[in-house]
Design an enzyme around this catalytic site. Structure first.
Site, PDB file in Angstrom:
ATOM      1  N   HIS A 123      -7.262  -4.633  10.019  1.00  0.00           N
ATOM      2  CA  HIS A 123      -6.969  -4.452   8.592  1.00  0.00           C
ATOM      3  C   HIS A 123      -5.691  -5.191   8.207  1.00  0.00           C
ATOM      4  O   HIS A 123      -4.794  -5.390   9.034  1.00  0.00           O
ATOM      5  CB  HIS A 123      -6.925  -2.963   8.191  1.00  0.00           C
ATOM      6  N   ASN A 180      -7.556  -2.543  14.006  1.00  0.00           N
ATOM      7  CA  ASN A 180      -8.952  -2.890  13.684  1.00  0.00           C
ATOM      8  C   ASN A 180      -9.037  -4.145  12.814  1.00  0.00           C
ATOM      9  O   ASN A 180     -10.080  -4.448  12.264  1.00  0.00           O
ATOM     10  CB  ASN A 180      -9.632  -1.713  12.972  1.00  0.00           C
ATOM     11  N   ASP A 186       0.810  -1.217   0.000  1.00  0.00           N
ATOM     12  CA  ASP A 186       0.000   0.000   0.000  1.00  0.00           C
ATOM     13  C   ASP A 186       0.847   1.272   0.000  1.00  0.00           C
ATOM     14  O   ASP A 186       2.069   1.225   0.174  1.00  0.00           O
ATOM     15  CB  ASP A 186      -0.959  -0.005   1.210  1.00  0.00           C
ATOM     16  N   GLU A 231      -9.695  -2.036   5.029  1.00  0.00           N
ATOM     17  CA  GLU A 231     -10.312  -1.651   6.300  1.00  0.00           C
ATOM     18  C   GLU A 231     -11.619  -2.418   6.526  1.00  0.00           C
ATOM     19  O   GLU A 231     -12.280  -2.827   5.563  1.00  0.00           O
ATOM     20  CB  GLU A 231     -10.625  -0.146   6.276  1.00  0.00           C
TER      21      GLU A 231
HETATM   22  C1  F6R Z   1       1.489  -1.446   6.130  1.00  0.00           C
HETATM   23  C2  F6R Z   1       0.206  -2.109   6.222  1.00  0.00           C
HETATM   24  C3  F6R Z   1      -0.575  -2.155   7.483  1.00  0.00           C
HETATM   25  C4  F6R Z   1       0.253  -2.477   8.723  1.00  0.00           C
HETATM   26  C5  F6R Z   1      -0.612  -2.463   9.973  1.00  0.00           C
HETATM   27  C6  F6R Z   1       0.181  -2.760  11.234  1.00  0.00           C
HETATM   28  O1  F6R Z   1       2.019  -1.562   4.827  1.00  0.00           O
HETATM   29  O2  F6R Z   1      -0.236  -2.611   5.244  1.00  0.00           O
HETATM   30  O3  F6R Z   1      -1.603  -3.114   7.348  1.00  0.00           O
HETATM   31  O4  F6R Z   1       0.858  -3.727   8.568  1.00  0.00           O
HETATM   32  O5  F6R Z   1      -1.247  -1.216  10.098  1.00  0.00           O
HETATM   33  O6  F6R Z   1       1.085  -1.725  11.430  1.00  0.00           O
HETATM   34  P1  F6R Z   1       2.147  -1.779  12.611  1.00  0.00           P
HETATM   35  O7  F6R Z   1       3.142  -2.816  12.247  1.00  0.00           O
HETATM   36  O8  F6R Z   1       2.754  -0.393  12.625  1.00  0.00           O
HETATM   37  O9  F6R Z   1       1.400  -2.102  13.857  1.00  0.00           O
END
Ligand code: F6R
Length: 241
Positions: A137, A135, A67, A142
């Site tokens: 995702h 959440n 992303d 989302e």
């Molecule tokens: C990042 C992504 C997100 C993160 C998720 C967890 O490229 O796709 O899904 O993996 O938000 O983020 P952290 O590791 O910062 O808790």
């Protein structure tokens, strides 16, 4: 689904990097689906070490990131393109021609998603590294009443903005929209490696791995994938094992 219980964050990083390194050793032209965020940083550090020690070579590897924030160009230090260079690509011998990240500055969202869909279609992902959002995702898929199979432009959930504001000066600076790989594309990866660390992930990891499969917890779809490895520390797995 295999679940590896690591002692702590460093141990998560060590195991995850070993799995990715094994993939590259066994298939030097692997297509790696990569993630950003806080959790994979240690994994990338360990991969850099393995590269420096001569244990792995990235020259034939293709990278496809999950992303990118909309409105940030690749030189903006909050963009995921910058993050990947800063945390991994600048320190290994990856060919930048084989690096793929959605273009956050693309003017035509539909065209950008179509471009990214083609990239993924041409380069089937061998292993997809994932973190999990607070959440549930994965990528920026989302929670919603419906999930998208392919790359799409997404409005970030309030919980995601809240969680990611720690990387910005303040909450207002967190972009409100992003491009993300879709759920179908993640689920098509040959193998999935989910990393999680810390007590803050305990509830959502339990919902994702043991709860009902629901679009309200996108990571719960991973229960339907045939080859998922979860590497998480004791704190994150407290409610799972
Ligand atoms: C990042 C992504 C997100 C993160 C998720 C967890 O490229 O796709 O899904 O993996 O938000 O983020 P952290 O590791 O910062 O808790």
């Amino acid at each position: 689904m295999k679940i590896y219980k690591a002692r702590d964050y460093d141990h998560v990083s060590q195991i995850a990097a070993n799995i990715l390194a094994a993939q590259i050793i066994l298939k030097p032209d692997s297509v790696l689906g990569l993630a950003t965020g806080g959790t994979p940083v240690g994994t990338y550090k360990q991969l850099i070490e393995k590269y420096k020690n001569g244990d792995i070579c990235f020259s034939q590897v293709t990278a496809i990131n999950l992303d990118e924030y909309c409105g940030l160009d690749s030189d903006n230090d909050q963009s995921y393109a910058y993050f990947m260079r800063d945390n991994l690509f600048n320190y290994i011998n990856i060919n930048f021609y084989y690096v793929n990240i959605p273009n956050g500055m693309a003017k035509d969202a539909k065209a950008e998603c179509e471009r990214y869909n083609e990239v993924i279609a041409k380069n089937p992902i061998d292993i997809q590294l994932l973190g999990i959002g607070p959440n549930g995702h994965i990528g920026f898929n989302e929670p919603a009443s419906e999930l998208s199979a392919t790359s799409h432009h997404v409005e970030l959930a309030p919980a995601t903005i809240e969680a990611n504001k720690r990387f910005f000066e303040n909450e207002e600076q967190v972009p409100r929209t992003a491009y993300t790989m879709g759920m179908g594309q993640i689920m098509h990866a040959q193998k999935i490696l989910l990393v999680a660390s810390g007590a803050g992930k305990a509830d959502i990891l339990c919902q994702a791995l043991k709860g009902p499969i629901t679009t309200r917890v996108p990571a719960s779809f991973l229960q339907m994938h045939g080859d998922v490895v979860v590497v998480a520390d004791e704190a994150a797995l407290r409610k799972v094992l």
